[in-house]
Design a protein around this motif. Structure first.
Motif, mmCIF file in Angstrom:
data_model
loop_
_atom_site.group_PDB
_atom_site.id
_atom_site.type_symbol
_atom_site.label_atom_id
_atom_site.label_comp_id
_atom_site.label_asym_id
_atom_site.label_seq_id
_atom_site.Cartn_x
_atom_site.Cartn_y
_atom_site.Cartn_z
ATOM 1 N N GLU A 182 34.374 -30.860 17.679
ATOM 2 C CA GLU A 182 33.711 -29.425 18.004
ATOM 3 C C GLU A 182 32.447 -29.738 18.381
ATOM 4 O OE1 GLU A 182 35.005 -27.602 14.472
ATOM 5 O OE2 GLU A 182 36.914 -26.929 15.320
ATOM 6 N N ARG A 183 31.637 -30.479 17.680
ATOM 7 C CA ARG A 183 30.010 -30.666 17.762
ATOM 8 C C ARG A 183 30.133 -31.259 19.076
ATOM 9 N NH1 ARG A 183 26.836 -34.352 13.909
ATOM 10 N NH2 ARG A 183 28.133 -35.764 14.881
ATOM 11 N N ARG A 184 30.891 -32.269 19.587
ATOM 12 C CA ARG A 184 30.872 -33.003 20.569
ATOM 13 C C ARG A 184 31.048 -32.348 21.853
ATOM 14 N NH1 ARG A 184 35.296 -35.880 19.800
ATOM 15 N NH2 ARG A 184 34.150 -37.648 18.734
ATOM 16 N N ALA A 185 32.200 -31.434 21.687
ATOM 17 C CA ALA A 185 32.447 -30.512 22.974
ATOM 18 C C ALA A 185 31.078 -29.606 23.154
ATOM 19 C CB ALA A 185 33.431 -29.580 22.873
ATOM 20 N N VAL A 186 30.403 -29.081 22.256
ATOM 21 C CA VAL A 186 29.437 -28.023 22.530
ATOM 22 C C VAL A 186 28.141 -28.934 22.938
ATOM 23 C CG1 VAL A 186 27.550 -26.691 21.125
ATOM 24 C CG2 VAL A 186 30.044 -26.551 20.574
ATOM 25 N N ARG A 187 28.058 -30.196 22.352
ATOM 26 C CA ARG A 187 26.774 -30.978 22.914
ATOM 27 C C ARG A 187 27.040 -31.497 24.223
ATOM 28 N NH1 ARG A 187 25.023 -35.085 18.017
ATOM 29 N NH2 ARG A 187 23.797 -33.488 16.742
ATOM 30 N N MET A 188 27.931 -31.991 24.447
ATOM 31 C CA MET A 188 28.296 -32.474 26.182
ATOM 32 C C MET A 188 28.288 -31.555 26.790
ATOM 33 S SD MET A 188 30.982 -35.717 25.116
ATOM 34 C CE MET A 188 30.791 -36.453 26.826
ATOM 35 N N VAL A 189 28.893 -30.469 26.747
ATOM 36 C CA VAL A 189 28.851 -29.173 27.858
ATOM 37 C C VAL A 189 27.613 -28.652 27.827
ATOM 38 C CG1 VAL A 189 29.617 -26.986 28.123
ATOM 39 C CG2 VAL A 189 31.450 -28.635 27.199
ATOM 40 N N GLU A 190 26.666 -28.429 26.883
ATOM 41 C CA GLU A 190 25.312 -28.038 26.976
ATOM 42 C C GLU A 190 24.683 -29.271 27.806
ATOM 43 O OE1 GLU A 190 24.221 -26.301 23.392
ATOM 44 O OE2 GLU A 190 25.524 -24.515 23.519
ATOM 45 N N ALA A 201 35.045 -24.152 19.516
ATOM 46 C CA ALA A 201 33.801 -24.677 18.922
ATOM 47 C C ALA A 201 32.763 -23.435 18.540
ATOM 48 C CB ALA A 201 33.060 -25.825 19.327
ATOM 49 N N VAL A 202 32.624 -22.831 19.702
ATOM 50 C CA VAL A 202 31.534 -21.542 19.672
ATOM 51 C C VAL A 202 31.998 -20.406 18.891
ATOM 52 C CG1 VAL A 202 30.395 -19.904 21.271
ATOM 53 C CG2 VAL A 202 30.618 -22.150 22.183
ATOM 54 N N TRP A 203 33.344 -20.323 19.261
ATOM 55 C CA TRP A 203 33.823 -19.184 18.232
ATOM 56 C C TRP A 203 33.685 -19.363 16.900
ATOM 57 C CZ3 TRP A 203 39.233 -18.277 21.036
ATOM 58 C CH2 TRP A 203 38.918 -17.287 22.057
ATOM 59 N N LYS A 204 33.734 -20.647 16.436
ATOM 60 C CA LYS A 204 33.563 -21.041 15.053
ATOM 61 C C LYS A 204 31.974 -21.177 14.534
ATOM 62 C CE LYS A 204 36.809 -24.249 13.492
ATOM 63 N NZ LYS A 204 37.794 -25.377 13.374
ATOM 64 N N GLY A 205 31.365 -21.036 15.500
ATOM 65 C CA GLY A 205 30.002 -21.049 15.104
ATOM 66 C C GLY A 205 29.269 -22.302 15.195
ATOM 67 N N VAL A 206 30.036 -23.320 15.816
ATOM 68 C CA VAL A 206 29.446 -24.717 15.539
ATOM 69 C C VAL A 206 28.197 -24.844 16.567
ATOM 70 C CG1 VAL A 206 29.933 -27.169 16.149
ATOM 71 C CG2 VAL A 206 31.922 -25.594 15.266
ATOM 72 N N GLY A 207 27.135 -25.247 16.010
ATOM 73 C CA GLY A 207 25.886 -25.523 16.968
ATOM 74 C C GLY A 207 25.752 -26.908 17.204
ATOM 75 N N VAL A 208 24.816 -27.191 17.745
ATOM 76 C CA VAL A 208 24.487 -28.546 18.346
ATOM 77 C C VAL A 208 23.676 -29.403 17.326
ATOM 78 C CG1 VAL A 208 24.593 -28.139 20.804
ATOM 79 C CG2 VAL A 208 22.253 -27.977 19.514
#
Ligand code: SF4
Ligand code: FES
Length: 255
Positions: free
Chosen positions: A201-209, A248-255
């Motif tokens: 999840e953290r990977r998806a958020v970081r890479m997309v951002e 990941a965003v729904w679960k509130g996972v941040g970078v």
């Protein structure tokens, strides 16, 4: 049997440096063997330019066997040229006709600035991978990899996604200059494997951002990326990336 030869006219984008104006310059590539690759044809043109004391055409290449992702240019407006599933280095001159005019330009995208002639700066891709395209948790040794079962369908899909060579053709072909196919291939490859799970999840958020921060555009499902990808990466990877990111965003996972 001697190889057939052809003579082609070229219109090549020449740009001395980043932030300097460029233009299409005419060249003639004479008596080119149809067995030559496209880059070998450019080598012949460059040897002629060097003999005349002129600046050779700058272009990227490394493996010249379709596996490194270094090469790539727009050939008659198509990323990597006319053959599907083929890198520029694996394109052969037999694909062209005697007397044909070939227009050769660099990838054009804000996030891929032209460095010189046909060479662009693709370090934005490196920064997307550095943002999360790796596994940093302990996953054991080589023997542990053999001990962790992976469903065959997942391993096949992960392997197909891992085939992305980072060439950037998907960005060049997209009217939005989106990097979704590249980024989604990396995210999908790691998300499907158990070793990639803990950081998924953290990977998806970081890479997309990071992808957005680099100035790539958004995806509007045109499919041009899939059409030119030399590794035939399907756009179903993009749907997977969007699911990974949204969850990941729904679960509130941040970078
Ligand atoms: S997804 Fe295909 S076109 Fe895009 S960088 Fe990877 S190999 Fe190249
Ligand atoms: S030079 Fe390596 S893929 Fe073309």
């Amino acid at each position: 049997m001697s190889a057939k030869t052809i003579t082609v006219s070229l219109k090549v984008w020449r740009q001395p440096a980043k932030d300097q104006p460029g233009r299409l310059v005419d060249y003639v590539a004479r008596d080119i063997s149809t067995d030559m690759s496209f880059l070998e044809m450019l080598d012949v043109v460059n040897e002629g330019l060097i003999r005349k004391g002129e600046d050779p055409i700058a272009f990227d290449s490394d493996c010249r066997e379709g596996i490194c992702g270094a090469c790539g240019c727009m050939i008659n407006g198509v990323a990597h040229g006319p053959d599907p599933g083929t890198t520029t280095c694996q394109l052969h001159m037999r694909r062209f006709n005697n007397g044909e005019t070939i227009v050769i330009e660099p990838w054009r995208a804000k996030a891929f600035p032209v460095l010189k002639d046909l060479m662009v700066d693709r370090s934005a891709f490196d920064r997307i991978v550095a943002a999360g395209g790796y596994i940093s948790v302990s996953i054991g040794g080589a023997q542990d990899a053999n001990g962790i079962p992976v469903p065959k369908a997942d391993s096949d899909h992960a392997m197909d996604s891992a085939a992305c060579i980072g060439c950037g053709a998907c960005v060049a072909a997209c009217k939005n200059a989106a990097a979704h196919l590249f980024t989604s291939a990396k995210i999908t490859h790691l998300a499907l494997l158990p070793q990639g799970g803990p950081e998924r999840e953290r990977r998806a958020v970081r890479m997309v951002e990071q992808m957005e921060a680099e100035g790539f555009g958004n995806c509007s499902n045109e499919g041009e990326c899939e059409a030119v990808c030399p590794k035939l990466i399907p756009i179903s990877n993009i749907a997977k990336m969007v699911r990974e990111y949204t969850r990941a965003v729904w679960k509130g996972v941040g970078v």
